[in-house]
Write a protein that holds these residues in place. Structure first.
Motif, mmCIF file in Angstrom:
data_model
loop_
_atom_site.group_PDB
_atom_site.id
_atom_site.type_symbol
_atom_site.label_atom_id
_atom_site.label_comp_id
_atom_site.label_asym_id
_atom_site.label_seq_id
_atom_site.Cartn_x
_atom_site.Cartn_y
_atom_site.Cartn_z
ATOM 1 N N LEU A 290 0.825 -1.208 0.000
ATOM 2 C CA LEU A 290 0.000 0.000 0.000
ATOM 3 C C LEU A 290 0.856 1.254 0.000
ATOM 4 N N PHE A 291 1.892 1.259 0.816
ATOM 5 C CA PHE A 291 2.765 2.428 0.917
ATOM 6 C C PHE A 291 3.466 2.683 -0.416
ATOM 7 N N ARG A 292 3.972 1.622 -1.025
ATOM 8 C CA ARG A 292 4.672 1.764 -2.310
ATOM 9 C C ARG A 292 3.740 2.288 -3.390
ATOM 10 N N ASN A 293 2.558 1.670 -3.524
ATOM 11 C CA ASN A 293 1.619 2.089 -4.564
ATOM 12 C C ASN A 293 1.174 3.536 -4.370
ATOM 13 N N THR A 294 0.859 3.887 -3.119
ATOM 14 C CA THR A 294 0.413 5.250 -2.835
ATOM 15 C C THR A 294 1.529 6.248 -3.079
ATOM 16 N N PHE A 295 2.726 5.913 -2.617
ATOM 17 C CA PHE A 295 3.859 6.835 -2.735
ATOM 18 C C PHE A 295 4.221 7.066 -4.204
ATOM 19 N N ILE A 296 4.241 6.001 -4.995
ATOM 20 C CA ILE A 296 4.611 6.146 -6.413
ATOM 21 C C ILE A 296 3.594 7.012 -7.150
ATOM 22 N N LEU A 297 2.307 6.763 -6.919
ATOM 23 C CA LEU A 297 1.279 7.578 -7.570
ATOM 24 C C LEU A 297 1.349 9.040 -7.113
ATOM 25 N N TRP B 35 0.186 -0.042 -17.330
ATOM 26 C CA TRP B 35 -0.514 1.155 -17.806
ATOM 27 C C TRP B 35 -1.380 1.806 -16.749
ATOM 28 N N PHE B 36 -1.575 1.165 -15.604
ATOM 29 C CA PHE B 36 -2.517 1.676 -14.609
ATOM 30 C C PHE B 36 -2.139 3.079 -14.128
ATOM 31 N N ARG B 37 -0.895 3.262 -13.726
ATOM 32 C CA ARG B 37 -0.483 4.564 -13.187
ATOM 33 C C ARG B 37 -0.532 5.646 -14.253
ATOM 34 N N PHE C 83 -10.753 3.716 -7.056
ATOM 35 C CA PHE C 83 -11.707 2.631 -6.856
ATOM 36 C C PHE C 83 -12.361 2.220 -8.175
ATOM 37 N N LEU C 84 -12.711 3.191 -8.994
ATOM 38 C CA LEU C 84 -13.358 2.899 -10.269
ATOM 39 C C LEU C 84 -12.398 2.276 -11.278
ATOM 40 N N MET C 85 -11.111 2.577 -11.151
ATOM 41 C CA MET C 85 -10.118 2.045 -12.087
ATOM 42 C C MET C 85 -9.613 0.664 -11.679
ATOM 43 N N LEU C 86 -9.846 0.276 -10.423
ATOM 44 C CA LEU C 86 -9.316 -0.994 -9.926
ATOM 45 C C LEU C 86 -10.065 -2.184 -10.522
ATOM 46 N N ASP D 218 -2.465 -5.175 -7.882
ATOM 47 C CA ASP D 218 -1.120 -5.186 -7.303
ATOM 48 C C ASP D 218 -0.459 -3.810 -7.354
ATOM 49 N N VAL D 219 -0.797 -3.004 -8.335
ATOM 50 C CA VAL D 219 -0.211 -1.665 -8.444
ATOM 51 C C VAL D 219 -1.222 -0.572 -8.125
#
Length: 285
Positions: A56-63, A144-146, A223-226, A232-233
């Motif tokens: 969670l920390f990694r995904n949030t921090f990168i975005l 491509w998600f981010r 939430f809508l994109m998940l 995972d990302v």
């Protein structure tokens, strides 16, 4: 005239702050705030020990980093470009067009993204196929998600973000430009040596405020994109809090997670404000 604004902040900002108490309790809605058992920092220990914490920390921090690097500078660039336009009607038309996406809900924005990028009849993929390429599954791809999330943010909010910078540019003394022209400065040098220094304090203040919500990526869009293929990302603090707090009813634990995120934002504001003052800016405190 101040009363409505003051009441708004008291009722919707300060009064709800009492809710952070349940982060230190084994909260039960039936027992209430004062009768629920106190557990101290047990929820924080549990969260930090979870295997999902670093994900969670990694995904949030990168975005969040992507938003700072790619989204934050764009309103400044657009405002500078609009400031160079001399035909007022043309300038106002462009401003209106780039403001419009701000008023669309994230449901509409994500819906448009699905229509454009789906592999089943999406305009972008159909164009790729017609040019001889292979269709790309943008919506289910981890890689491509981010890009999709940041791209949607840029399209929706860049125009609206130019308002404050255009207001700051309107306050620049015209005599400074005249003096620069007399010294032989062209348009580029005027922007570098007059325009940017004049709005530097505005940029610094907005950057500090932006860092305060550094880890707030916006629940609705993510939430809508998940989906199961990009979780995972794409799983971030907001979606995790929703799952634990709303879907599973673990109110104390989800409040602890959100409080941790808020503390990180507070520390970043203090740090950014400290460094701003070190380099000669006023900051916000």
């Amino acid at each position: 005239m101040l009363a409505p604004g003051v009441l708004y902040f008291i009722i919707f900002k300060y009064v709800p702050m009492w809710g952070v108490l349940i982060a230190f309790q084994d909260f039960s809605p039936f027992r209430g705030f004062w009768s629920s058992d106190w557990v101290g920092v047990e929820h924080f220990r549990t969260f930090f020990g979870e295997p999902q914490f670093w994900l969670l920390f990694r995904n949030t921090f990168i975005l969040a980093i992507y938003n700072i690097l790619f989204f934050f500078p764009l309103p400044i660039v657009i405002a500078l470009l609009l400031n160079e336009l001399r035909v007022e009607a043309y300038k106002r038309t462009i401003q209106s067009l780039i403001y419009i996406p701000h008023f669309l809900s994230w449901v509409v924005v994500v819906g448009l993204a699905y229509i454009l990028f789906t592999t089943e009849g999406g305009i972008v993929n159909e164009l790729i196929a017609q040019l001889g390429g292979e269709k790309i599954n943008f919506l289910l791809s981890n890689s491509w998600f981010r890009t999709m999330v940041v791209g949607e943010m840029i399209w929706k909010e860049t125009g609206w973000g130019t308002i404050l910078f255009l207001a700051a540019l309107a306050g620049v003394d015209p005599q400074l430009y005249e003096a620069a022209r007399m010294d032989g400065a062209g348009r580029w040098k005027q922007m570098v040596h007059v325009t940017l220094p004049a709005i530097r304090s505005t940029i610094v203040v907005l950057l500090i405020l932006r860092l305060g919500s550094f880890l707030d990526l916006g629940f609705e869009q993510i939430f809508l994109m998940l989906n199961p293929m990009n979780r995972d990302v794409g799983e971030v603090f907001e979606t995790y809090v929703y799952e634990r707090g709303i879907q599973l009813g673990d109110f104390s634990y989800s409040t602890a997670v959100n409080l941790f995120k808020s503390v990180i934002g507070f520390v970043m504001v203090l740090g950014a404000n400290y460094f701003a003052k070190k380099v000669g800016e006023e900051g916000i405190l």
